[in-house]
Scaffold this motif. Structure first.
Motif, short mmCIF file in Angstrom:
data_model
loop_
_atom_site.label_atom_id
_atom_site.label_comp_id
_atom_site.label_asym_id
_atom_site.label_seq_id
_atom_site.Cartn_x
_atom_site.Cartn_y
_atom_site.Cartn_z
N UNK A 19 0.71 -1.16 -0.09
CA UNK A 19 0.17 0.06 0.14
C UNK A 19 0.77 1.17 -0.11
N UNK A 20 1.76 1.17 -0.67
CA UNK A 20 2.77 2.36 -0.79
C UNK A 20 2.97 2.67 -2.50
N UNK A 21 2.36 3.56 -2.86
CA UNK A 21 2.38 4.00 -4.17
C UNK A 21 3.75 4.63 -4.77
N UNK A 22 4.50 4.86 -3.89
CA UNK A 22 5.77 5.63 -4.15
C UNK A 22 7.13 4.53 -4.22
N UNK A 23 6.69 3.20 -4.37
CA UNK A 23 7.72 2.27 -4.66
C UNK A 23 8.25 2.14 -6.08
N UNK A 24 9.61 2.32 -6.13
CA UNK A 24 10.09 1.91 -7.52
C UNK A 24 11.21 1.07 -7.23
N UNK A 25 10.84 -0.03 -7.83
CA UNK A 25 11.93 -1.19 -7.75
C UNK A 25 13.02 -0.78 -9.02
N UNK A 26 14.09 -1.49 -8.18
CA UNK A 26 15.51 -1.36 -9.27
C UNK A 26 15.97 -2.84 -8.86
N UNK A 27 16.89 -3.30 -9.87
CA UNK A 27 17.51 -4.51 -9.71
C UNK A 27 17.75 -5.05 -8.41
N UNK A 28 18.51 -3.94 -7.94
CA UNK A 28 19.47 -4.19 -6.55
C UNK A 28 18.40 -4.08 -5.52
N UNK A 29 17.20 -3.70 -5.60
CA UNK A 29 16.30 -3.47 -4.40
C UNK A 29 16.21 -4.79 -3.48
N UNK A 30 16.41 -4.56 -2.22
CA UNK A 30 15.97 -5.54 -1.31
C UNK A 30 15.09 -5.05 -0.30
N UNK A 31 14.98 -6.11 0.80
CA UNK A 31 13.80 -5.77 1.81
C UNK A 31 14.55 -4.54 2.73
N UNK A 32 15.77 -4.40 2.58
CA UNK A 32 16.19 -3.24 3.51
C UNK A 32 16.09 -2.11 2.80
N UNK A 33 15.66 -2.04 1.65
CA UNK A 33 15.18 -0.66 0.90
C UNK A 33 13.88 -0.02 1.14
N UNK A 34 13.06 -1.01 1.48
CA UNK A 34 11.65 -0.84 1.48
C UNK A 34 11.15 -1.00 3.06
N UNK A 35 10.60 0.07 3.58
CA UNK A 35 10.29 0.01 4.93
C UNK A 35 9.28 -0.97 5.53
N UNK A 36 8.24 -0.97 4.41
CA UNK A 36 7.05 -1.86 4.72
C UNK A 36 7.39 -3.34 4.19
N UNK A 37 8.58 -3.84 3.77
CA UNK A 37 8.99 -5.12 3.57
C UNK A 37 9.65 -5.96 4.68
N UNK A 38 8.51 -6.60 5.55
CA UNK A 38 9.13 -7.25 6.48
C UNK A 38 8.87 -8.79 6.32
N UNK A 39 8.72 -9.77 7.31
CA UNK A 39 8.88 -11.03 6.95
C UNK A 39 7.50 -11.37 6.57
N UNK A 40 6.33 -10.79 7.13
CA UNK A 40 5.01 -11.08 6.67
C UNK A 40 4.85 -10.49 5.44
#
Length: 80
Positions: A19-40
């Motif tokens: 529910x974050x419309x500002x996300x722009x994925x890059x090839x190098x994107x990891x869970x560390x780069x996206x605050x909402x990306x937790x284990x669940x």
């Protein structure tokens, strides 16, 4: 389907699940780069991606992807 088309569709899934419309994925994107990306969220993302692309990942594959780019390559290989 091209790598960019896969990444665009994966990005749409990330935006929907987090529910974050500002996300722009890059090839190098990891869970560390996206605050909402937790284990669940990770589980929700994997399930949504598998459903969307009609593919299945093994636990080894999921754990082996270091970033979004590697996951997109994995999706591309499964679609061949």
């Amino acid at each position: 389907m091209t790598q960019q088309e896969i990444k665009d569709q994966v990005q749409a899934i990330f935006i929907d699940i987090t529910d974050n419309p500002t996300i722009v994925l890059q090839d190098a994107t990891t869970s560390d780069d996206i605050e909402e990306w937790d284990s669940l969220t990770h589980i929700q993302l994997v399930v949504a991606i598998e459903k969307h692309f009609n593919v299945s990942f093994t636990a080894e594959e999921i754990g082996g992807y270091a970033n979004v780019g590697e996951m997109c390559v994995g999706i591309e290989q499964k679609l061949m």
